[in-house]
Design a protein around this motif. Sequence first.
Motif, PDB file in Angstrom:
ATOM      1  N   LEU A  44       0.646  -0.744   0.082  1.00  9.20           N
ATOM      2  CA  LEU A  44       0.490  -0.318  -0.374  1.00  9.20           C
ATOM      3  C   LEU A  44       0.880   0.849   0.067  1.00  9.20           C
ATOM      4  O   LEU A  44       2.320   1.364   1.060  1.00  9.20           O
ATOM      5  CB  LEU A  44      -0.847  -0.366   1.605  1.00  9.20           C
ATOM      6  CG  LEU A  44      -2.002  -1.200   1.592  1.00  9.20           C
ATOM      7  CD1 LEU A  44      -2.473  -0.876   3.023  1.00  9.20           C
ATOM      8  CD2 LEU A  44      -2.773  -1.108   0.439  1.00  9.20           C
ATOM      9  N   THR A  49      -2.710   3.706   2.620  1.00  8.57           N
ATOM     10  CA  THR A  49      -2.304   3.761   4.438  1.00  8.57           C
ATOM     11  C   THR A  49      -3.667   5.016   5.295  1.00  8.57           C
ATOM     12  O   THR A  49      -3.944   4.287   6.203  1.00  8.57           O
ATOM     13  CB  THR A  49      -1.594   3.549   5.206  1.00  8.57           C
ATOM     14  OG1 THR A  49      -0.396   2.672   3.984  1.00  8.57           O
ATOM     15  CG2 THR A  49      -1.165   3.153   6.202  1.00  8.57           C
ATOM     16  N   GLN A  52      -6.876   4.537   4.440  1.00 10.16           N
ATOM     17  CA  GLN A  52      -7.611   3.561   5.135  1.00 10.16           C
ATOM     18  C   GLN A  52      -7.569   3.599   6.869  1.00 10.16           C
ATOM     19  O   GLN A  52      -8.754   3.982   7.374  1.00 10.16           O
ATOM     20  CB  GLN A  52      -6.906   2.581   5.393  1.00 10.16           C
ATOM     21  CG  GLN A  52      -7.134   1.088   4.313  1.00 10.16           C
ATOM     22  CD  GLN A  52      -6.269  -0.049   4.090  1.00 10.16           C
ATOM     23  OE1 GLN A  52      -5.117  -0.105   4.821  1.00 10.16           O
ATOM     24  NE2 GLN A  52      -5.637  -1.195   3.011  1.00 10.16           N
ATOM     25  N   THR A  53      -6.896   4.241   7.289  1.00 11.54           N
ATOM     26  CA  THR A  53      -7.040   5.049   8.786  1.00 11.54           C
ATOM     27  C   THR A  53      -7.974   6.050   8.371  1.00 11.54           C
ATOM     28  O   THR A  53      -8.788   6.010   9.215  1.00 11.54           O
ATOM     29  CB  THR A  53      -5.735   5.907   8.742  1.00 11.54           C
ATOM     30  OG1 THR A  53      -4.460   4.390   8.916  1.00 11.54           O
ATOM     31  CG2 THR A  53      -5.891   6.646  10.605  1.00 11.54           C
ATOM     32  N   GLN A  55     -11.147   6.179   6.890  1.00 13.40           N
ATOM     33  CA  GLN A  55     -12.039   5.407   6.631  1.00 13.40           C
ATOM     34  C   GLN A  55     -12.480   4.630   8.095  1.00 13.40           C
ATOM     35  O   GLN A  55     -13.561   4.844   7.873  1.00 13.40           O
ATOM     36  CB  GLN A  55     -12.096   4.385   5.615  1.00 13.40           C
ATOM     37  CG  GLN A  55     -13.273   3.190   4.615  1.00 13.40           C
ATOM     38  CD  GLN A  55     -12.859   2.015   4.092  1.00 13.40           C
ATOM     39  OE1 GLN A  55     -11.608   1.379   4.293  1.00 13.40           O
ATOM     40  NE2 GLN A  55     -14.202   1.700   4.084  1.00 13.40           N
ATOM     41  N   ARG A  56     -11.343   4.109   8.802  1.00 19.25           N
ATOM     42  CA  ARG A  56     -11.706   3.705  10.239  1.00 19.25           C
ATOM     43  C   ARG A  56     -12.412   5.022  11.297  1.00 19.25           C
ATOM     44  O   ARG A  56     -13.156   4.965  11.670  1.00 19.25           O
ATOM     45  CB  ARG A  56     -10.783   3.029  10.671  1.00 19.25           C
ATOM     46  CG  ARG A  56     -10.606   1.678  10.393  1.00 19.25           C
ATOM     47  CD  ARG A  56      -9.272   1.396  11.150  1.00 19.25           C
ATOM     48  NE  ARG A  56      -8.111   0.096   9.423  1.00 19.25           N
ATOM     49  CZ  ARG A  56      -7.245   0.867  10.015  1.00 19.25           C
ATOM     50  NH1 ARG A  56      -6.537   1.880  10.304  1.00 19.25           N
ATOM     51  NH2 ARG A  56      -6.278  -0.222   8.781  1.00 19.25           N
TER      52      ARG A  56
END
Length: 101
Positions: A44, A49, A52-53, A55-56
Motif C-alpha cells: 500500500l 494507508t 484506510q485510517t 475510513q476506520r
Amino acid sequence: MTQKIEGATPSAIRNTSAVSSARVASGAERAKPVEATESDSLRLTGEATGLQTLQRELASAPAINQARVAEVKAAIDAGTYRVNPDAIASRMLELDKQLGG
C-alpha cells in the motif's frame, strides 16, 4: 487527488500464459474464492494507508452530532440563531479550493 498505480510492467502484462490456462468458466465456479500463493504480495502507498485510517475513523464516528443538532434547535426555538453569510461564503470557497476549483 492523483493516484499512482504501481505493479507489473507492460511486458509482464502481455506474458499471461500461466494465467490464461487457469481461466474460470462461467457459473458456480466464479463464486469460489481465489487461493493466495506465497508469491502474491500487496504493498500500500502512504496515501492508501492514510485513506484506510480515515475510513476506520469515519466508520466509528456518528453520522449526526446530536448535541449540535439540539443546540441549533434550541437557538432556533429561542429566536437567537443567527446565520453568518460571511462564514458560509468563506467555507464554500474553501471547499471549492479543496475540490480543485
